[in-house]
Design a protein around this motif. Structure first.
Motif, mmCIF file in Angstrom:
data_model
loop_
_atom_site.group_PDB
_atom_site.id
_atom_site.type_symbol
_atom_site.label_atom_id
_atom_site.label_comp_id
_atom_site.label_asym_id
_atom_site.label_seq_id
_atom_site.Cartn_x
_atom_site.Cartn_y
_atom_site.Cartn_z
ATOM 1 N N ASN A 109 81.231 36.371 57.451
ATOM 2 C CA ASN A 109 82.147 36.516 56.786
ATOM 3 C C ASN A 109 81.733 35.351 55.125
ATOM 4 O O ASN A 109 82.327 35.598 54.216
ATOM 5 N N THR A 110 80.662 34.540 55.415
ATOM 6 C CA THR A 110 80.247 34.132 54.474
ATOM 7 C C THR A 110 79.442 34.588 53.252
ATOM 8 O O THR A 110 79.381 34.574 52.190
ATOM 9 N N PRO A 145 86.426 35.380 53.911
ATOM 10 C CA PRO A 145 85.695 35.658 52.743
ATOM 11 C C PRO A 145 86.585 35.628 51.595
ATOM 12 O O PRO A 145 87.953 36.051 51.522
ATOM 13 N N ASP A 146 86.030 34.982 50.407
ATOM 14 C CA ASP A 146 86.739 34.931 49.212
ATOM 15 C C ASP A 146 86.777 36.277 48.322
ATOM 16 O O ASP A 146 87.637 36.522 47.513
ATOM 17 N N LYS A 147 85.769 36.942 48.192
ATOM 18 C CA LYS A 147 85.509 38.043 47.110
ATOM 19 C C LYS A 147 84.604 39.017 47.731
ATOM 20 O O LYS A 147 83.914 39.167 48.566
ATOM 21 N N TYR A 161 80.696 41.419 50.535
ATOM 22 C CA TYR A 161 81.800 40.358 50.418
ATOM 23 C C TYR A 161 81.182 39.037 51.006
ATOM 24 O O TYR A 161 80.144 38.934 51.785
ATOM 25 N N LYS A 163 81.777 34.516 50.352
ATOM 26 C CA LYS A 163 82.223 33.188 49.666
ATOM 27 C C LYS A 163 81.861 33.551 48.116
ATOM 28 O O LYS A 163 80.757 33.958 47.764
ATOM 29 N N ILE A 164 82.668 32.968 47.487
ATOM 30 C CA ILE A 164 82.670 32.971 45.746
ATOM 31 C C ILE A 164 81.119 32.739 45.416
ATOM 32 O O ILE A 164 80.680 33.613 44.732
ATOM 33 N N PRO A 188 89.023 39.466 44.442
ATOM 34 C CA PRO A 188 89.237 38.265 45.379
ATOM 35 C C PRO A 188 89.955 39.227 46.773
ATOM 36 O O PRO A 188 90.410 40.251 46.468
#
Length: 190
Positions: A109-110, A145-147, A161, A163-164, A188
């Motif tokens: 997810n990172t 995840p952010d984005k 997908y 982290k930003i 996002p």
């Protein structure tokens, strides 16, 4: 004297290996058909600033590697690809057998990304919209995840997908590799 010769020869061999193993940039500037998804993803990873790189793994079971690697699009690998990238059966069926993946080794997810090629006649925007919808419908565990991104590089799409910062670095690396890189979707994740 033998030690000096040995050290000199070892140094020369290391230099030869390093210069011979460098990534080959796509000079066409279009992510065109003269490359493969795997070569393109390796170029993209190589275009990340060194300080922004982290431990990644990629590929399917047969092609697994520490780094970006080929992912064969076939029935045997469908479940794994769908799990890693969160694509539906319908989306998976729209992919050519020319794909490569890489994920953060500690938490997908990172950062999770793939370079894929769509089958002839598949609408890029429709595919990207389906991807965004699928990601927004996920029940995330172990970090959110952010984005998400879908980028077009010639004949290929980069999907991912995370982290930003990681997604921003992916986008910058894609632009370095292909000056014609365009954003299909950048959004996002809710």
């Amino acid at each position: 004297m033998k030690k000096i010769v040995c050290v000199t020869l070892t140094t020369i061999m290391i230099l030869l290996l390093l210069t011979g193993c460098g990534s080959k940039k796509n000079d066409s500037g279009s992510g065109g058909s003269s490359t493969s998804a795997e070569a393109l993803l390796q170029d993209i990873w190589g275009a990340f600033n060194e300080k922004d790189q982290f431990a990644v793994s990629g590929g399917d079971e047969k092609n697994a590697a520490q780094g970006p690697a080929r992912f064969e699009i076939n029935a045997d690998n469908a479940e794994t690809f769908q799990y890693l990238l969160h694509v539906t059966d319908e989306m998976y069926a729209q992919l050519e057998n020319d794909a490569a993946t890489m994920q953060h080794m500690m938490n997908t997810n990172t950062f999770s990304a793939a370079v894929v090629k769509l089958k002839s006649g598949v609408d890029t925007k429709s595919f990207a919209d389906s991807y965004q919808q699928e990601l927004n419908g996920q029940q995330w565990m172990c970090g959110f995840p952010d984005k998400m991104l879908v980028l077009s590089l010639g004949d290929y799409l980069v999907i991912g997908y995370g982290k930003i910062d990681n997604m921003d670095n992916l986008q910058k690396a894609c632009a370095k590799v292909d000056s014609n890189c365009s954003i299909v979707i950048e959004a996002p994740l809710a």
